[in-house]
Write a protein that holds these residues in place. Sequence first.
Motif, PDB file in Angstrom:
ATOM      1  N   UNK A  29      -2.670   9.285   3.159  1.00 14.83           N
ATOM      2  CA  UNK A  29      -4.122   8.690   3.003  1.00 14.83           C
ATOM      3  C   UNK A  29      -5.143   9.972   3.293  1.00 14.83           C
ATOM      4  N   UNK A  30      -4.581  10.637   4.196  1.00 12.25           N
ATOM      5  CA  UNK A  30      -5.549  12.235   4.518  1.00 12.25           C
ATOM      6  C   UNK A  30      -5.548  13.102   3.329  1.00 12.25           C
ATOM      7  N   UNK A  31      -4.326  13.322   3.017  1.00 17.15           N
ATOM      8  CA  UNK A  31      -4.195  14.346   1.900  1.00 17.15           C
ATOM      9  C   UNK A  31      -5.220  13.943   0.660  1.00 17.15           C
TER      10      UNK A  31
ATOM     11  N   UNK B   9       0.809  -1.199   0.050  1.00 15.77           N
ATOM     12  CA  UNK B   9      -0.024   0.098  -0.018  1.00 15.77           C
ATOM     13  C   UNK B   9       0.798   1.329  -0.017  1.00 15.77           C
ATOM     14  N   UNK B  10       1.895   0.934   0.792  1.00 20.04           N
ATOM     15  CA  UNK B  10       2.839   2.275   0.747  1.00 20.04           C
ATOM     16  C   UNK B  10       3.283   2.807  -0.599  1.00 20.04           C
ATOM     17  N   UNK B  11       3.826   1.559  -1.237  1.00 21.26           N
ATOM     18  CA  UNK B  11       4.264   1.728  -2.436  1.00 21.26           C
ATOM     19  C   UNK B  11       3.521   2.336  -3.487  1.00 21.26           C
ATOM     20  N   UNK B  12       2.187   1.626  -3.609  1.00 24.76           N
ATOM     21  CA  UNK B  12       1.155   2.347  -4.511  1.00 24.76           C
ATOM     22  C   UNK B  12       0.864   3.631  -4.102  1.00 24.76           C
TER      23      UNK B  12
ATOM     24  N   UNK C 222      -8.247  15.708  -1.048  1.00 26.07           N
ATOM     25  CA  UNK C 222      -8.327  15.982  -2.524  1.00 26.07           C
ATOM     26  C   UNK C 222      -9.564  15.508  -3.238  1.00 26.07           C
ATOM     27  N   UNK C 223      -9.746  14.274  -2.793  1.00 24.53           N
ATOM     28  CA  UNK C 223     -11.191  13.497  -3.119  1.00 24.53           C
ATOM     29  C   UNK C 223     -12.232  14.290  -2.932  1.00 24.53           C
TER      30      UNK C 223
END
Length: 879
Positions: free
Chosen positions: A733-735, A718-721, A739-740
Motif C-alpha cells: 500500500x505504501x509503494x 484486499x491482498x488479492x486485489x 507512486x500516486x
Amino acid sequence: MKKLGLHEIRKEYLDFFKEKDHLVASSFSLVPKNDKSLLLIGAGMAPLKPYFTGDATPPHNRMATCQKCIRTGDIENVGRTARHATFFEMLGNFSFGDYFKKEAVAWAWEFLTERMELKPEDLWVSVYLEDDEAYEIWNKDIGVPAEKIVRLGKEDNFWELEVGPSGPCSEIYIDRGLEYGCGHEDCKPGCDCDRFLEVWNLVFTQFDKDEQGVYHPLPNPNIDTGMGLERITCIMENVDTIFDIGAIRDILHKVEEISGYEYGSAYEKDVSVRLITDHTRAMTFLVSDGVIPGNEGRGYVLRRLIRRAARHGKLLGIEKGFLDQMAGVVIDSWSVEYKELKENEAQIKKVIRAEEEKFQETINQGIDILDEYIEEMKAAGSEVFGGDKAFKLYDTYGFPLELTLEILNEKGIKLDTDGFKANMEEQRQRARSAREGTDGGWGGKEEEELTKGFKSTFLGYDTTRAESVVLALFKEGERVIHLSEGEEGLVILKETPFYGEQGGQVGDKGKLLFEGGYAEVTDARPTKEGAILHIISVKEGQLKEDMKAEAAVDDELRDATRRNHSATHLLHKALKSVLGGHVNQAGSLVMPNRLRFDFTHFEAVSKEDLARIEAEVNHNLLRAMPVVTEVVTLKEAQEKGVIGLFEDKYGEVVRVVSMGDYSQELCGGTHVSNTGQIGLFKIVSEAGIAAGVRRIEALTGLNAFDYMNSLEKELEQLSHSMKTNRQSLKERAQVIMEELKEKEREIGRLKDKLSANIADEILSTAKEVEGVKVIVYTAPEMDMNSLRNLGDELKARLRSGVVVLATAIGEKVSLVAMATKDVTEKGIHAGNIVKAVAAATGGSGGGRPEMAQAGGKDVSKLKEAMDSVEGLVREQLKR
C-alpha cells in the motif's frame, strides 16, 4: 485588625467553629446531588437543604463549611463593575435543631472581634423589625449600642420561600468610613451608599410557612449563616474590591503577564482583565467537579464562561490559547484547601484547552461575518441589527447569541430580538414537522388509560419460561376478549419472564404457547403502573382472556442481549478509568446484535485510548468475575458509592449489579452471571452525537467473532486485489501511495506548464476600465489550486490591474479574483468583486482586497456573472 489573606481566613473560620463542636465538612460539589431544582450550587446552605427540611438526618447537629458557589444571574456585569463575580466561597455555620439565636449571635461577634480583631465600634447590626428577641441579644448580651442596631423590613431581613421553612435575619455590617458615604446625617445600614458593607447574614429559621401564608413556629428551629469569604478578605486586607485581594490579584497578574497589558491603563481593557480573572476561577472549579462544556444546563454555563474569557483575551491582544495557563494559577493557589484541583489538574487544563481551541475557530469566522453584517446594516442606514442575521450566525456558524449581543452592546447597536425569536420558532416548527408521522402505532395517553389498573409480576431475572394467565387483550386501541389467527395486538400476562424495554435494554422476543395454538411475541414494553405489554402476532388458534399460556423467551436473543448489557457496565467503568471521572452515561441501547453507549466527554477519543478501553474490558472478561445482583435501599446504594444517575428518580428499593471488585451500578436490566460469558468485546465505532456527548458502538460474543471474521475476509480480498499476501499488504500500500503522489506531482507540473502557455493568450484579452487593466477569463475544467496558480501568473505579468478567473467542473463553479496593490489603493477590492460574481451564480465567498476566492452552484449563470465584472470594477473606481 489582623492581616490575613483569603486562604488563612478560611482556615481560621473553620477552626473556630470546630472548637465550637461543629462538624467541619468539605465543600460539596458545585453539581447538586438529588436536587433537580438547582442547576448549580449558589449558596452555602443549598447542599444542606435536606437536613433543614427533615428529608435526611445530618451527620451532626452542628456543621460548618466553606462552600464553593456559582451564580450567573449578573454575568453581563462581571468585569464591568468591581463587585460582581460568578464564583465565590461562602463561609457558613449551621444548627439543625440544636443552638439558636443566642449562640449564633455570640459566636459571630466573637469571631469578628476576637479572631479577626475588628474594632467593635466599627460594626453595626440589623434585625427584622419585629424580632425583639434578636434585638435584645445584640443590645443586652453583646452590648451593641441601640443606635447601632437598625430594624429593617421583610425585604431586607426576612428569609422565606413560597411555602416551607422561613425566618427573620440579622446582618452584621462594617462602617467603612465617611469617605464612602452619602453625606447624610442619618446614614446607616439600609442606605444605598457604599459606607456600610454587609459582612455576615444570620438566618433564624423558626417558622414553617403554609400555603395560606400562615407562619407556624417550628418545634426545632435552625440556624443558617453565610459570610462571603472574598468580602471578609477585602476587609481584612483593607482593599476596595475582590480583584485587589492578594490571591485573586495573582490571577489578574497572570492576565497582565500573558497579554502584556498593564491593569489600570484603560477602562475597557480593565473590564476584560477582571472578566478573565473571575471566569478563570469559575471554569477551573466547574471542570474539577466533572462539568464539561455543552449546549445545555451546567455544560452551557461552563461553555459560556470559557468562550467569554477567550473572547476578552482576544480584546487584550492574546491570539493563542491561554486559559489553561490561567487555570494553573488557580490550581496552585486554591489546592491548599481543595486537594482535588491538583489531582484533576491535567484533566482541567485539557478540557479548557480543547474548548478554547474549538471556540477560536468559531470566533474568528463569526466575528468577520458579524463585522460584515454590521457594515451592510450601516450602509443601508439601519440602526437595528437584523434578527435573521443573528440567527444565521447562531444556526449556521455556531456563533452564540449572547456573544453577538455583547459585541453589539459594545458598539451601541440594538438587536432585533423578536426577529431572532421568530427565526428560532420557524426552525422548531420545521423540526416538529419533520418528526410528525414517525410513530406508527397507538400509544401515549390512549394506551395509558386502557391499561390502567393492570400489573404484571416479572419473573425474567430467574427464568425465561413461565406458566401464566392472560389478564387482558388489546387491538387497535380497544380492549378485546380474544385475538384470532392472523391478528396482531397487545397482551398483559399475570406473570411473565419477558423483559419490557427500559433502561436502554430492548424488550424480549419469543412465543406464547396456549391450548390450540401459539403467538409470536415481537416486543415487550412496560406501562407506568407496572404491567408488561407483549406485542404479539397470533400464528395459530385463538388467544382469549383468562386463558392459561406458557410464556417462552427466545433464549438465544436474551443471552445475546445479556452479554451486551453486562458489557455496557464494563465499558462505562473502563471509560472512567481511561478518560477520567468526568465521564458519565448519557444514554444507551442494548440489543441482541449490538450495544450503543453514549457518554459525556469533551473531545473525540483517540485511537490509542479506544484501544486501552477495549483492552481493559476484555481483560475483565477473562477474569471471569461473578456478576451479583442485590436489592438494597436507595440510601444504602448512595452510601456505597454505587454508580447511578442520581438526578433521575428511583424508588426506595433499587437493584445493584456488581461485577467482581471492578464495577457497581444501579440497574434493572438482565445480565450474565459471570463476565466470562460475554466472550469477546469489540468496539466498532466512536463518534460525537451532540456537544459534549460521544457514542461508542460495540459487539460482543458471536457477533464480535463474526465481525472479526468479516475483517479477515476483507483483508484476504484486499491482498488479492493488490497482488500481494497479507503479511506484505502494508508495504504494498505504501509503494502504491508513493507512486500516486509522484503521478499527482507530475500532473501538477504539466498543469503549471499549461497555465504558463495559455497566459500569453489570456493577457491579450485584457481590457481597460477607467484606466485600469482588467482580465476576465473562464478557463476549462481546473481545480482551485491550478486556478490560483494561473491567477498568480497573470497578476505578476500584468504588473498593474485586476484578474478575475472562473472554471466549472460539473455543477460546481470556482472563482478567483486578484488585484495589484496600486489598484487596491484606487478603491478596487477583489473580495467584494468575487463575492458579487459568486452571488450571481447562487454561491458565496470573499476575501482580502488583493486576493479572494469563492464558489458557485449555477453553471448556467456563469457567463452572465463574469460579464458583470467590468461594471463592478467601474463602480468601485468611481466611489
